[in-house]
Design an enzyme around this catalytic site. Structure first.
Site, mmCIF file in Angstrom:
data_model
loop_
_atom_site.group_PDB
_atom_site.id
_atom_site.type_symbol
_atom_site.label_atom_id
_atom_site.label_comp_id
_atom_site.label_asym_id
_atom_site.label_seq_id
_atom_site.Cartn_x
_atom_site.Cartn_y
_atom_site.Cartn_z
ATOM 1 N N ASP A 19 31.213 0.814 -9.955
ATOM 2 C CA ASP A 19 31.405 -0.488 -9.317
ATOM 3 C C ASP A 19 32.725 -1.142 -9.698
ATOM 4 O O ASP A 19 33.203 -2.050 -9.019
ATOM 5 C CB ASP A 19 30.292 -1.451 -9.777
ATOM 6 C CG ASP A 19 29.033 -1.327 -8.940
ATOM 7 O OD1 ASP A 19 29.132 -0.881 -7.790
ATOM 8 O OD2 ASP A 19 27.964 -1.689 -9.458
HETATM 9 C C1 GLC Z 1 29.766 -5.304 -13.142
HETATM 10 C C2 GLC Z 1 29.304 -4.284 -14.153
HETATM 11 C C3 GLC Z 1 28.718 -3.081 -13.501
HETATM 12 C C4 GLC Z 1 27.692 -3.512 -12.506
HETATM 13 C C5 GLC Z 1 28.208 -4.575 -11.544
HETATM 14 C C6 GLC Z 1 27.101 -5.056 -10.661
HETATM 15 O O1 GLC Z 1 30.770 -4.781 -12.381
HETATM 16 O O2 GLC Z 1 30.338 -3.874 -14.989
HETATM 17 O O3 GLC Z 1 28.159 -2.217 -14.463
HETATM 18 O O4 GLC Z 1 27.296 -2.401 -11.770
HETATM 19 O O5 GLC Z 1 28.740 -5.645 -12.257
HETATM 20 O O6 GLC Z 1 27.456 -6.038 -9.789
HETATM 21 C C1 GLC Z 2 25.572 -0.441 -12.857
HETATM 22 C C2 GLC Z 2 25.111 -0.491 -11.431
HETATM 23 C C3 GLC Z 2 25.297 0.824 -10.729
HETATM 24 C C4 GLC Z 2 26.680 1.336 -10.952
HETATM 25 C C5 GLC Z 2 27.025 1.395 -12.423
HETATM 26 C C6 GLC Z 2 28.455 1.813 -12.671
HETATM 27 O O1 GLC Z 2 24.674 0.320 -13.610
HETATM 28 O O2 GLC Z 2 23.783 -0.890 -11.325
HETATM 29 O O3 GLC Z 2 25.064 0.672 -9.354
HETATM 30 O O4 GLC Z 2 26.765 2.592 -10.362
HETATM 31 O O5 GLC Z 2 26.846 0.127 -12.984
HETATM 32 O O6 GLC Z 2 29.364 0.840 -12.288
#
Ligand code: GLC
Ligand code: GLC
Length: 811
Positions: A483
């Site tokens: 993300d």
């Molecule tokens: C932030 C976190 C990530 C998560 C995302 C969800 O980017 O670092 O882990 O998946 O928020 O919105």
């Molecule tokens: C968080 C989110 C997942 C994402 C991950 C890596 O765990 O829930 O959707 O893939 O972060 O950013």
């Protein structure tokens, strides 16, 4: 240091010291009514949706931590204490908290009184049952006062924590006999209320928080408890609570049970009222009477236990390693069910108001529980698919209450669609139910746009094909699985979210990870097409996959590992050319899982690079070197301090990709080593450092560049649960459901002598014995089914509803 121990026979973790390094929690509820409960009775309850239907209030990031919950105060002479130590924190003579499968038992003893509080949500019940068992263990008669306490949330958890100008005026309750009813907003648009009851006449009650606690006191010294007497208050606005006051006499050796029910009731519009302003309580009384004796509670608890016996009977390992057995047989499966129920909504790190069900998250979670509850898995797949757009792309998340896509968390994460192929094929392989492909499923929740589920998979596949970039690699969109790798975002405004802010126009950043993902699940799509007789479709799809492999070979290999991505300007990300972030885990995981480079040694080389650059004592970090400054062209990933989260943290969700990659090239020792590094039962002895529960995975463990490597955060709700379960059960232990049989292909540490597994599959029970006399990691020499030699290591589906013996010899 340890703070408790595993009781495997009872399937419990027993905490014996209340001051754990962080609140260690459990989840109650299995269908639509849920509670989070900590080892000191903190936590809260909701119905279906932790944001819109929160029954009891909880304050995140509070001081002290984890204040607020389901408390019982005992006043014994001048001594006031709680069975779970908090909130009064009187030193107890003994304390334990048993977190089991959907129940928790908190027990304290003080001055010859033992108080045990059992908390659980009976199956198919929209209520939490609490049984308080008081016993006089001394030799003199005791007269005690007991006060229950919960604090109501005014339903919408976000509004409840922000909109005080309204909320301080809306609170309403009713009290009838021993039942306290919470009916805020019931007279207008809500058709639901909550109640808190006890199965015995009470001496008094309180429903006004200020009166019960005292404006300048805390939960640890409520006025009413100190005074030893309720004030019988009725809340008008402000903060409604519910407290019962009971007086209890106990002779030496005598034991008494009290049963409390915290319930949620919905009434039809024309049945809301008993009389003007008085709510219709019929259904509440029904629920109360369902649990009004200890026998009834015992029965409900026994039903819950047998429900879990059944769920956990589908895959049972017996190995020489107790820590492994307890992960595989109990805790990892349990966590997978919790992630199924919660997605990423409510934990002690997810506030229950931010995130609903993730498209990619929920699809991946499915590989961890499809064997337990295939019917519910099917429903979940179809719900997710219904939020997909016609062009194959997806809302990043949907709201559990409405099951509708929600763009508050953004969209255009270009990996999203592919996970639908993973979940669907995993479902069919487990169940043999191809009919899911013919289900008519809406796009964008619009029934008029319904098409077969197969067409949804097609849309997923072609969304990648239709969105290729300059190197013929998939466009990344807002981000892929990571993300925080926001290559088109270019955000310089701290007030905007990386997830939702508008991307720079013309973004052509590409993802090698999605490329690997496409090859892996594209191959699954092709196999599926062949299985159902769509051979032309399969051929066309295969061409696209071959093109993708070609693109990876040309542009995705950096010399010693796979490149991670191409940025907005067409520059490599995750390459030796970069100063920081030279190598990333995701593309090594997906390309090796997809078998890319398996034949020419590049897969091995990539995995060796992972070992050399990303591995550390506590697991595999996400990237290396960590980013030490903000790169506007990379986005959120470079906002995190080095060693945390997506910036070189040990992001446990992706470690199993490497484990699986290792099994593909046959290195069982490496695979299992990685497994042990992050599996919580192996970390119990370092609980001080690890901090989160030793029975469930955390999303992230601080990496080698962090201030405190090895410290975990974000326990419970993480794709880590499903992926580690998948890696250990299907690739290391190697029992893989396939369309027409059970493939057995272990890849284990060489020194193992073997192991046994009982696997229920398509109505039959297979008792599988794996022997490893030659001490190899991988390679099946002989396979026997019920004493007959088979030509391959695929056990055909017998489907006679019986037990079968399978013997596998490696060598
Ligand atoms: C932030 C976190 C990530 C998560 C995302 C969800 O980017 O670092 O882990 O998946 O928020 O919105
Ligand atoms: C968080 C989110 C997942 C994402 C991950 C890596 O765990 O829930 O959707 O893939 O972060 O950013």
């Amino acid at each position: 240091m340890k703070y408790g121990h595993f009781d495997d026979a009872a399937r419990e973790y027993v905490i014996t010291e209340p001051k754990t390094p962080y609140p260690w929690i459990n989840y109650l509820g299995n269908h639509d009514f849920f509670t989070l409960i900590s080892n000191t009775s903190g936590g809260y309850t909701f119905y279906k949706d932790a944001k819109f239907r929160r029954l009891t209030r909880y304050r995140y990031n509070n001081v002290p931590i984890d204040n607020g919950g389901k408390y019982f105060y005992i006043k014994d002479g001048d001594t006031i204490w709680n069975p779970g130590w908090k909130p009064v924190k009187t030193k107890l003579d003994s304390y334990s908290c048993r977190h089991g499968m959907s129940y928790t038992i908190v027990r304290g003893e003080k001055n010859s009184i033992s108080a045990e509080a059992l908390y659980f949500v009976p199956l198919h019940c929209r209520g939490e049952v609490q049984r308080v068992r008081l016993k006089n263990t001394g030799s003199v008669k005791k007269s005690l006062k007991l006060f229950s306490f919960i604090e109501w949330c005014l339903w919408n958890a976000e509004d409840d924590m922000t909109n005080f100008q309204r909320n301080f005026s809306t609170g309403e309750v009713e009290v009838k006999d021993s039942v306290i009813f919470h009916k805020t907003e019931y007279k207008e648009r809500r058709n639901h209320f909550a109640f808190y009851s006890v199965n015995t006449p009470i001496k008094g009650f309180d429903t006004d928080r200020e009166a019960f606690i005292g404006l300048y006191n805390g939960f640890e010294n409520p006025d009413v408890v100190s005074d030893g007497k309720s004030k019988n208050t009725i809340a008008h606005g402000w903060s409604p609570v519910a407290s019962h006051y009971l007086e209890i006499e106990l002779n030496p050796g005598e034991e008494k049970d009290l049963i409390f029910v915290l319930g949620y009731i919905e009434n039809e519009d024309d049945k809301k009222w008993e009389s003007k302003g008085v709510i219709n309580k019929e259904k509440a009384y029904q629920m109360i009477s369902d649990f009004d004796s200890s026998e009834k509670v015992d029965r409900a608890l026994a039903e819950l236990r047998s429900y879990w016996d059944e769920l956990l009977s589908k895959y049972v390992l017996s190995s020489a390693d107790k820590k492994l057995d307890r992960m595989v047989n109990i805790w990892n499966q349990y966590q997978c069910m919790v992630t199924f129920n919660m997605s990423r909504s409510a934990s002690y790190f997810e506030s229950g108001i931010g995130r609903g069900m993730g498209f990619r998250d929920s699809n991946q979670d499915l590989i961890g529980f499809v064997h337990q509850v295939p019917d519910r898995a099917k429903e979940r797949i179809l719900d997710i698919a219904a939020t997909q757009f016609e062009n194959g792309s997806a809302y990043h998340q949907y709201q559990p209450l409405t099951k509708r896509g929600n763009d508050a968390i953004g969209g255009n994460f270009n990996d999203d669609p592919l996970w639908l192929i993973l979940s669907t094929t995993a479902y069919i392989k487990e169940t043999g139910d191809f009919s899911i492909l013919d289900e008519m499923v809406p796009f964008d929740n619009d029934e008029s746009k319904a098409k077969s589920h197969f067409e949804h998979l097609e849309a997923s596949f072609y969304h990648i094909v239709n969105n290729l970039g300059p190197h013929n690699l998939p466009l990344i969109g807002r981000a892929d699985w990571n993300d925080c790798l926001n290559l088109n975002c270019f955000s310089s405004n701290p007030n905007e979210s990386f997830q939702t802010t508008e991307n720079k126009k013309g973004g052509t950043a590409e993802s090698v990870m999605i490329a690997g993902l496409f090859v892996l699940y594209g191959n699954e799509f092709v196999k599926l097409c062949e299985k159902i007789g769509k051979s032309d479709e399969a051929k066309t799809a295969q061409k696209h996959i071959n093109d993708m492999i070609e693109a990876i070979n040309q542009h995705g290999w950096d010399g010693n590992w796979f490149v991670r991505a191409y940025d907005f300007f067409g520059k490599k990300v995750g390459s030796d050319e970069n100063e920081e972030g030279k190598i990333f885990i995701e593309s090594q995981g997906f390309c090796t899982m997809a078998g890319i480079g398996a034949e020419d040694g590049r897969a091995k080389q990539a995995l060796d690079s992972v070992k050399e650059r990303l591995d550390c004592e506590y697991g595999i970090v996400l990237n290396n070197p960590a980013f030490t400054k903000y790169y506007i062209e990379y986005g959120e990933i470079s906002t995190y301090p080095a060693g945390y989260k997506e910036n070189a943290g040990i992001f446990c969700h992706n470690n199993p990709w490497i484990m699986i990659g290792e099994t593909i090239i046959g290195r069982g020792d490496e695979a299992f080593n990685y497994y042990k590094k992050i599996a919580p039962s192996y970390l119990e002895d370092i609980s001080d450092l690890h901090r989160t529960e030793p029975y469930v995975y955390a999303q992230m463990i601080a990496g080698k560049d962090a201030f405190k490597p090895g410290e975990a955060k974000n326990s419970w709700l993480t794709g880590t649960a499903a992926w580690n379960y998948y890696a250990i059960t299907q690739y290391i232990l190697g029992i893989q459901p396939d369309y027409d049989g059970l493939v057995i292909e272990p890849c284990i540490p060489k020194k193992w002598d073997g192991f046994k597994i009982t696997r229920k599959f398509r109505g039959d029970t297979y008792h599988i014995t794996v022997k490893n006399p030659a001490h190899v990691s991988k390679g099946v020499k002989t396979t026997e089914l019920d004493g007959n030699a088979l030509a391959s290591n695929k056990i055909p589906i017998v489907e006679d509803g019986r037990e079968h013996e399978v013997t596998i010899v490696l060598g």
